[in-house]
Design an enzyme around this catalytic site. Structure first.
Site, PDB file in Angstrom:
ATOM      1  CB  THR A  62      -0.919   0.044   1.237  1.00  0.00           C
ATOM      2  OG1 THR A  62      -0.106   0.124   2.406  1.00  0.00           O
ATOM      3  CG2 THR A  62      -1.809  -1.186   1.331  1.00  0.00           C
ATOM      4  CG  HIS A  63       0.350   4.332   1.355  1.00  0.00           C
ATOM      5  ND1 HIS A  63      -0.444   5.444   1.265  1.00  0.00           N
ATOM      6  CD2 HIS A  63      -0.269   3.504   2.231  1.00  0.00           C
ATOM      7  CE1 HIS A  63      -1.497   5.313   2.072  1.00  0.00           C
ATOM      8  NE2 HIS A  63      -1.428   4.143   2.668  1.00  0.00           N
TER       9      HIS A  63
ATOM     10  CB  SER B  52      18.928   1.999 -25.576  1.00  0.00           C
ATOM     11  OG  SER B  52      19.716   3.125 -25.907  1.00  0.00           O
TER      12      SER B  52
ATOM     13  CD  GLU C 155       8.480   2.566 -20.959  1.00  0.00           C
ATOM     14  OE1 GLU C 155       9.139   3.344 -20.283  1.00  0.00           O
ATOM     15  OE2 GLU C 155       8.918   2.006 -21.976  1.00  0.00           O
TER      16      GLU C 155
ATOM     17  CE  LYS D 171      17.591   1.446 -20.075  1.00  0.00           C
ATOM     18  NZ  LYS D 171      17.207   2.807 -20.463  1.00  0.00           N
TER      19      LYS D 171
END
Ligand code: ARG
Length: 460
Positions: free
Chosen positions: A156-157, A278, A291, A284
């Site tokens: 949570t949070h 990348s 996304e 990468k």
């Protein structure tokens, strides 16, 4: 071509034609328009505008249009005002069809025609989206079945809260997407009413059998008010809402897994199939698929807001504003299809990493609630228990002594209510076993929930 003009001295400017024409996108309603027009032709035969034979010829010629179009890429690159106009023109150009095509629009308005076409189209699209949701639900259940009892931190949070099972975590998304499936079904049910017979706004002036039209086109009911029917876009809004909520869920999953697959979390390996590299940094492995799912959510919400705002403030009944409904819906439908397909591959190919998950789940004093509940179950009022465990956590952090290093004697310095049997709750992620409650993360319950999800899936 235009379906109007008699009362005008001059034709429209080229600018206005370009500005108002919709063929370049509403051509997607072509097959629905043909279907609606075929039903209309049959109805015209029943009331004597066509003979039986003429109606059959019109229907056959419309079938020919449906066959012509896919074979010819230039078919829709015309200057007809919209798809309804194109269909009538193409029909009239078939040998011997000119007269019959001119009769087809008897008693009919494009205002109801666009509504029926759009409803048919959206219903088809929803059936497709639901099938894709089924595939995603299937991938989620498989993910849960593959690793039912892996433990990861529940957050949570975005702070470690209590350990949960991977199966439980994955099924949370199963529930979200199962609700999306129902939401889409409700949007389809809203679209499931025949508007034909509403005329331009006031009801058709010819004695149609609306129920027969509804039956032929597969609608389970007819609309009740012509003013409403010709300007109602609730079904489109409901589709856009359902699609946007589906994307909210895709976006939450994306956000979770972008984090979980990062070096910082290291809980999950996304497959090479759904990641990209990348152009500069050779090391990468970027989660672009996720996304984009997250990123497209803004666009999906935009589509809902765009149509809602268009409808707001339009006086009854039809206004040309309503033509702006289509691009939002078409794009939302395309994104929904593509997004569900993408998410299914991501889910099917992701591999959880047991050790980092387990280690993180055991850390961060995520056993604290279990200790407090232990005390509460051994006579200590919960608020006191909460406070006692809070001081234990504080002492543990100060002395750099993680839960598993605490002895019974050390615990008892904080409360005499701790017994030998409390120590187990300080070890690793034993606490999950205390949550054998319906809807909870106890291993028994999760095993049942996975089984139940599989059964639900089989019944879809
Ligand atoms: N193309 C219009 C639409 O999408 C339907 C045609 C109705 N046009 C009109 N001027 N009443 O809403």
């Amino acid at each position: 071509m235009r379906l109007w003009g008699g009362r005008f001295d001059e034709g429209p400017s080229e600018v206005f034609e370009r500005f108002s024409g919709s063929l370049h996108y509403d051509s997607r309603l072509f097959f629905a328009d043909i279907q609606g027009s075929q039903a209309w032709a049959s109805e015209l035969a029943r009331i004597g505008i066509y003979t039986r034979d003429e109606a059959a010829r019109v229907r056959a010629a419309l079938d020919e249009l449906a066959a012509d179009a896919p074979a010819n890429p230039a078919y829709f690159q015309q200057d007809d005002e919209d798809v309804h106009t194109l269909v009538l023109r193409k029909l009239g150009e078939k040998p011997g069809m000119d007269e019959l095509a001119q009769r087809l629009h008897t008693g009919r308005s494009r205002n109801e025609q666009v509504s029926v076409d759009f409803r048919l189209w959206i219903r088809g699209e929803i059936a497709d989206a639901r099938a894709r949701l089924d595939a995603l639900l299937g991938a989620l259940v498989e993910q849960a079945e593959r690793h039912p009892a892996l433990v990861l931190p529940g957050y949570t949070h975005l702070r470690r809260a209590q350990p949960v099972l991977w199966g439980h975590y994955v099924l949370a998304y199963f529930e979200m997407f199962a609700r999306d499936r129902e939401r889409l079904a409700r949007a389809a049910a809203s679209a499931d009413a025949l508007p034909l017979g509403s005329g331009a706004l006031a009801g058709s002036g010819i004695p149609l059998d609306r129920a027969a039209l509804a039956r032929e086109l597969g609608f389970s009911r007819i609309t009740a008010n012509s003013l409403d029917a010709t300007s109602d876009r609730d079904f489109a809004l409901e589709f856009l809402f359902a699609a946007a909520v589906t994307f909210l869920h895709l976006s939450r999953l994306a956000e979770d897994w972008i984090l979980y697959s990062s070096e910082e979390f290291g809980f999950l390996e996304l497959s090479d199939q759904v990641t990209s590299g990348s152009s500069l940094m050779p090391q990468k492995k970027n989660p672009d698929s996720l996304e984009l799912l997250r990123g497209k959510t803004g666009r999906m919400l935009g589509h809902f807001v765009s149509l809602a705002t268009t409808i707001k403030g339009t006086p009854l009944s039809y206004n040309r504003d309503m033509q702006e409904d289509k691009e939002a819906v078409f794009d939302a439908a395309d994104q929904l299809r593509a997004g569900l397909e993408m998410a299914t591959v991501v889910v099917a190919t992701a591999k959880p990493k047991p050790e980092p998950m387990q280690e993180a789940a055991a850390g961060g004093w995520s056993c604290a609630t279990d200790l407090a509940e232990y005390l509460a179950l051994h006579g200590v009022p919960f608020h006191q228990a909460h406070k006692i465990v809070g001081t234990i956590v504080r002492a543990g952090l100060a002395a750099n002594r993680p839960p598993e290093q605490w002895t019974l004697a050390q615990l008892r310095e904080h409360s005499p209510a701790f017994g030998e049997d409390s120590l187990v709750w300080l070890r690793g992620t034993a606490g999950v076993a205390r949550r054998e409650i319906e809807g909870g993360t106890g291993p028994g319950m999760v095993a049942q929930a996975i089984h139940a999800a599989r059964q639900r899936l089989n019944k879809l």
